[in-house]
Design an enzyme around this catalytic site. Structure first.
Site, short mmCIF file in Angstrom:
data_model
loop_
_atom_site.label_atom_id
_atom_site.label_comp_id
_atom_site.label_asym_id
_atom_site.label_seq_id
_atom_site.Cartn_x
_atom_site.Cartn_y
_atom_site.Cartn_z
N HIS A 124 14.86 -22.20 19.26
CA HIS A 124 15.68 -21.42 18.12
C HIS A 124 15.59 -20.07 18.48
CE1 HIS A 124 15.71 -24.90 15.70
NE2 HIS A 124 14.46 -25.24 15.61
N ASP A 161 15.61 -32.57 20.20
CA ASP A 161 15.06 -32.01 19.09
C ASP A 161 15.53 -32.55 17.66
OD1 ASP A 161 12.27 -30.13 18.60
OD2 ASP A 161 13.82 -30.07 17.12
N HIS A 163 16.09 -30.46 15.48
CA HIS A 163 16.94 -29.61 14.94
C HIS A 163 17.92 -29.16 16.02
CE1 HIS A 163 12.84 -29.40 13.08
NE2 HIS A 163 13.66 -29.05 12.01
N ASP A 248 10.18 -34.44 16.90
CA ASP A 248 10.55 -34.56 15.55
C ASP A 248 11.42 -35.51 14.99
OD1 ASP A 248 12.09 -32.56 16.60
OD2 ASP A 248 11.29 -31.01 15.60
ZN LIG Z 1 12.51 -29.31 15.94
#
Ligand SMILES: [Zn+2]
Length: 310
Positions: A124, A161, A163, A248
């Site tokens: 991120h 991931d 995200h 995740d």
């Molecule tokens: Zn994540």
């Protein structure tokens, strides 16, 4: 054989209260790899700290000095969910340097597959800001380092991931030498990763986002890699494969809305391993991102490594 990059100092980046991105995550994975017999069979590498000059491969000087000085100024949070402590700047440089050591080993050493058990995570982090538990973008810096230090031309980054890796996407947005592929839950944090985000300028077509809805399972992820990633890889022909290995999306993960299991992570790793063998001399640098469940995280990491070694 497998190379594992790890170091006790990665535990020093600590939240002051409860936070899912805890130092215990690395201990859980270590335990899991030991139980599975993978730890003993691996080559173990320690990291080195990345220099500030090396951080400039991706980040702005302003961002680097902001992170370096934030804790001295009494800050404990870089944004709503990204904490720092007095060790965080050093640990974050050591996380980046851990990826560099893995790249060195995979590109010029004897081993071809490395897994970096590092934190804080990175995907991120954008060139000019930290966010989403991430201070510096470990995988993006690793790709740049491989290009600069080892003369690697084309790098593929596969990010599964839960995200979207907004920071990695931004870093290579207009760069055709790094292909960024992400499969992720959407709409969800951080809000980016729509299918029409495909890169820009000379990099147009070198970013591929596959947003998936809530509840997507192993089949959906495997199909996505087979039908969307593999045809692109044939065209791109990567010389090095990197993975933003977040776990995740596991059905048990506290942050998840997906239904992925260990079996899914194993199959995805097998597919990426095939890609690496076919185009990149088997060279894979896998970098830990998210994954927050006490038992699902280590089980997923074990399955991941079994898939990479297949
Ligand atoms: Zn994540």
């Amino acid at each position: 054989m497998l190379t594992l990059v790890h170091h006790p100092d990665y535990l020093l980046h600590r939240p002051s209260g409860h936070h899912p991105e805890s130092p215990e995550r690395l201990k859980w994975i270590e335990e899991g790899l030991k139980e599975a017999g993978l730890w003993e069979r691996a080559l173990h590498l320690g990291p080195r700290p990345a220099s500030e000059e090396e951080l400039l491969l991706v980040h702005t000087p302003e961002h680097i000095s902001y992170v370096a000085s934030a804790w001295r100024e009494g800050r404990r949070w870089l944004d709503l969910d990204t904490y720092i402590c007095s060790h965080s700047y050093d640990v974050a440089k050591l996380a980046v340097g851990g990826v560099f050591r893995a790249v060195d080993e995979v590109c010029s050493g004897d081993e071809r597959i490395a897994f970096c058990l590092i934190r804080p995570p990175g995907h991120h982090a954008e060139p000019d800001r930290s966010m989403g538990f991430c201070l510096f973008n470990n995988v993006a810096l690793g790709a740049r380092y491989a290009q600069r230090t080892h003369g690697v031309g084309r790098v593929l980054i596969v990010d599964w991931d839960l995200h979207h890796g907004n920071g990695t996407q931004v870093t290579f947005w207009d760069d055709p030498s790094v292909f960024y592929f992400s499969v992720h839950l959407y709409p969800y944090y951080p809000g980016t990763g729509r299918a029409d985000e495909r890169g820009g300028g000379p990099g147009e077509g070198y970013t591929l986002n596959v947003p998936l809805p809530w509840g997507s399972d192993d089949d959906a992820y495997e199909r996505t890699l087979r039908e969307r990633l593999l045809p692109e890889v044939e065209r791109f022909r990567p010389e090095l494969v990197m993975i933003s290995a977040g776990f995740d999306a596991h059905r048990a993960d506290p942050l998840s809305g997906m239904e992925v299991t260990e079996e899914g992570f194993l199959k995805m790793a097998e597919m990426v391993s095939e890609v690496a063998k076919e185009y990149a001399g088997g060279r894979i640098v896998s970098v830990l991102e998210g994954g927050y469940h006490r038992s699902a995280l280590p089980r997923s990491a074990v399955a991941h490594l079994k898939g990479l070694l297949s």
